[in-house]
Design a protein around this motif. Structure first.
Motif: not given
Lengths: 502, 157
Positions: A286, A289-290, A292-296, B19, B23, B27
């Motif tokens: 997780y 994932i955080v 990677e997905d919320y880098s912005d 999850e 993913r 991909s």
């Protein structure tokens, strides 16, 4: 005329009557009376001896009772006997005693040197019997012990057949005895006596003085062991035999309990670490994932903190893995086979070739490594751990690791750490892994084998989890060997471990 | 005309792991559909229902060893002893690195045994390789083998 004194069917003594002036007829009544006196005497002797023996036996019983009471509470049978040394000696009225039971060896009182006692034990072992050995003239039976007659002319040896080489031995010193050979008078010697008597007619010849001529000093004998003493030794043999049996059972039970507890602990460690791994991977996934997905939307500090979470969960992951590895050493049975140690070393070096090249290290092995009986995979793990440690913690410009074979006497601490059982002649193979790195302080040479114990700070990047050496120790110990470390200023560290050589 | 690829059955109770798998498969192939079940029992029930209805069968199945209720190993054993599902490729996916688990899985008839990597990017790489192997490299049995299974477990000639 002679009157025989017979005690217990044996000729105990004689009353002889001489008449040197020529033959003399003894009347029938006198002969019958003399015979009667003989019988009464014999019975009296038997009764008195029996009474004396019985009193003595009773006293020895009390001594034995005292001794057994002590043994019932002592840590080991041998230690109990050692502490009750006075009683042990009194039991056989001996001057010295040796106790060799279950790898313990004690000398009490006046005994031969330990090496001589061991020699005697080996001799007695060859008799291949569980009977009590009694001698009051040891060197008659074993001439090779004529050099220790001063303290071991008389011997009572009690073997315990359950265990080879387990003995209690009592010793008595030499007693120079003057023995009167009463039954050696032959007609010719009597004749020569008579001639002497003729030349010196004033000296009256009595039966008593006639025997002095055959008195003889006897060497290598001890005072005779009395029946109650031999009886006490025999009875102690059976009591201690039972006690040893009982102790062995207790030990076996305690061992079984320990084994079970150990297995449960291993199973627990295995399951616990397995179950820890699952949520940990969740945390790690997780977090990844955080990031990677919320880098912005994450600022730099938040990203850094999350990277820390990743690093810590990685570290915890490897700790859990180590715990799993450690638990597995105990869980899986050893797969023993004959193994060429040189091959195993080659495999281990192959396996860490990348690390060796990166560190620019040199692995040397000049000695011819032996053939051993071991679990190949486990021994490789030991070598892998030791060699990779030798590189990992090496600060030398040119890290060098030498693997070789040596003997216990060539190591500093080997003689103290390697406990050899009595009678085992073969020395185990001592394998060493030596580096030219940093010295391990004396205080830490034992510490480093403890689980999760490391000498450097926890968070540095390249270090391990601190389980490697604990696993090594466990593997070596499961093979019946020992592992230890020696290190002194300016010469790096050397790790030694022993394995049974073929 | 693109044919919808057969779904992949995933029996995995841990959300994080599912999850990560999702993913990874996305991909590998964005069109790949996944079917998730949380337990061995539910997985078996789904397969039986599909078989009964002659509906679409999965291309292959991934099963975790450590599941609530019946274990993943039990699931493998049961499927490999059932003539209907015997030819379905089963890949055991687990956090265990214990060689014993690998041996037990292969003995039960698993077609592959794979340890889940700790790092997500490694997980993604491993799953991409796995996906490519089972969908592009090898040939899978035709679907009708599940609906009209041979009577016995004998080798078909």
């Amino acid at each position: 005329m002679s009157i025989s004194l017979i005690v217990d069917g044996d000729l105990w003594g004689m009353i002889s009557c001489h008449h040197y002036e020529g033959p003399r007829l003894v009347s029938y009544q006198a002969r019958v009376a003399a015979e009667f006196v003989g019988i009464v005497c014999s019975m009296q002797i038997a009764a008195k001896t029996a009474q004396a023996d019985s009193e003595y036996r009773h006293r020895l019983d009390q001594v034995q009772g005292r001794l057994l009471e002590r043994l019932s509470t002592s840590e080991t049978v041998a230690a109990g006997l050692r502490d009750g040394g006075v009683d042990v000696l009194e039991l056989c009225n001996a001057a010295g005693a040796a106790i060799a039971i279950a790898h313990e060896f004690h000398l009490i009182g006046q005994t031969p040197e330990a090496a001589d006692v061991q020699r005697l034990i080996r001799c007695l072992q060859e008799r291949q019997t569980s009977d009590v050995f009694v001698a009051d003239h040891l060197c008659a039976e074993y001439p090779e012990f004529s050099d220790i007659t001063h303290c071991a002319s008389g011997v009572i040896a009690v073997p315990f057949s359950r265990h080879q080489g387990n003995f209690i031995i009592w010793f008595r010193p030499e007693e120079l005895q003057t023995i009167q050979w009463g039954d050696h008078h032959t007609p010719t010697t009597i004749h020569s006596l008579l001639q002497n008597a003729e030349s010196t007619p004033l000296a009256p010849l009595t039966p008593q003085t006639s025997f002095v001529e055959w008195a003889e000093t006897v060497h290598g004998h001890s005072a005779r062991w009395r029946a109650p003493e031999i009886g006490a030794a025999t009875s102690l043999k059976s009591s201690i035999g039972n006690l040893l049996l009982l102790r062995a059972e207790q030990l076996a039970r305690a061992n079984a309990d320990l084994t079970r507890a150990n297995e449960e602990l291993d199973a627990f460690a295995y399951i616990a670490s397995h179950d820890l791994k699952e949520p940990l991977r969740g945390i790690h996934t997780y977090t990844t994932i955080v990031i990677e997905d919320y880098s912005d939307v994450l600022d730099e500090q938040a990203t850094q903190r999350l990277e820390s979470v990743l690093r810590l969960s990685r570290r915890m992951g490897s700790l859990v893995d180590s715990l799993l590895d450690y638990a597995q050493v105990g869980r899986n049975a050893l797969n023993l086979a004959e193994v060429q140690l040189a091959d195993v070393l080659e495999e281990a070096v192959d396996q860490m070739q990348v690390r060796i090249t990166e560190a620019g290290a040199e692995i040397r092995c000049r000695a011819e490594l032996p053939l051993i009986t071991a679990d190949r995979d486990r021994v490789r793990e030991v070598l892998l751990n030791l060699v990779s440690n030798a590189i990992k913690y090496n600060t030398a410009e040119q890290p060098t690791v030498e693997v070789g074979i040596t003997t216990i006497s060539e190591t500093r601490r080997g003689a103290n750490v390697v406990r050899r059982s009595i009678g085992s002649e073969r020395e185990p193979a001592v394998i060493f892994v030596r580096d030219n790195g940093t010295r391990i302080e004396d205080d830490y040479q034992e510490e480093i084998f403890r689980v999760f114990r490391r000498l450097e700070r926890n968070d540095t990047s390249q270090t391990g989890t601190g389980v490697g050496l604990t696993i090594c120790r466990r593997i070596v110990e499961r093979h019946g060997g020992v592992i230890w470390c020696e290190s002194s200023l300016g010469e790096g560290s050397t790790f030694y471990f022993t394995l049974e050589a073929q | 005309v693109s044919i919808q690829p057969a779904p992949i059955l995933i029996i995995e109770d841990a959300d994080a792991d599912y999850e990560a798998l999702a993913r990874a498969f996305a991909s590998a192939d964005p069109h790949q559909s996944l079917v998730r079940e949380l337990s061995a029992e539910a997985g078996l029930a789904r397969l039986e229902a599909s078989c009964y209805a002659r509906a679409v069968m999965p291309a292959f199945a991934l099963v975790d060893l450590n599941l609530p209720g019946r274990s993943g190993l039990n699931f493998v054993t049961q499927l490999k002893n059932d003539p209907r599902f015997r030819s379905l490729p089963l890949i055991v996916l687990t956090s265990s690195t214990n060689p014993r688990d690998a041996v037990a899985s292969y003995r039960a008839g698993a077609n592959a045994f794979m340890t889940k990597p700790f790092e997500l990017n490694e997980f993604v790489t491993a799953i991409s390789t796995l996906h490519a192997f089972w969908t592009a490299v090898v040939q899978l049995p035709p679907e009708n083998v599940f609906f009209d299974p041979p009577d016995s477990l004998d080798v078909m000639t």
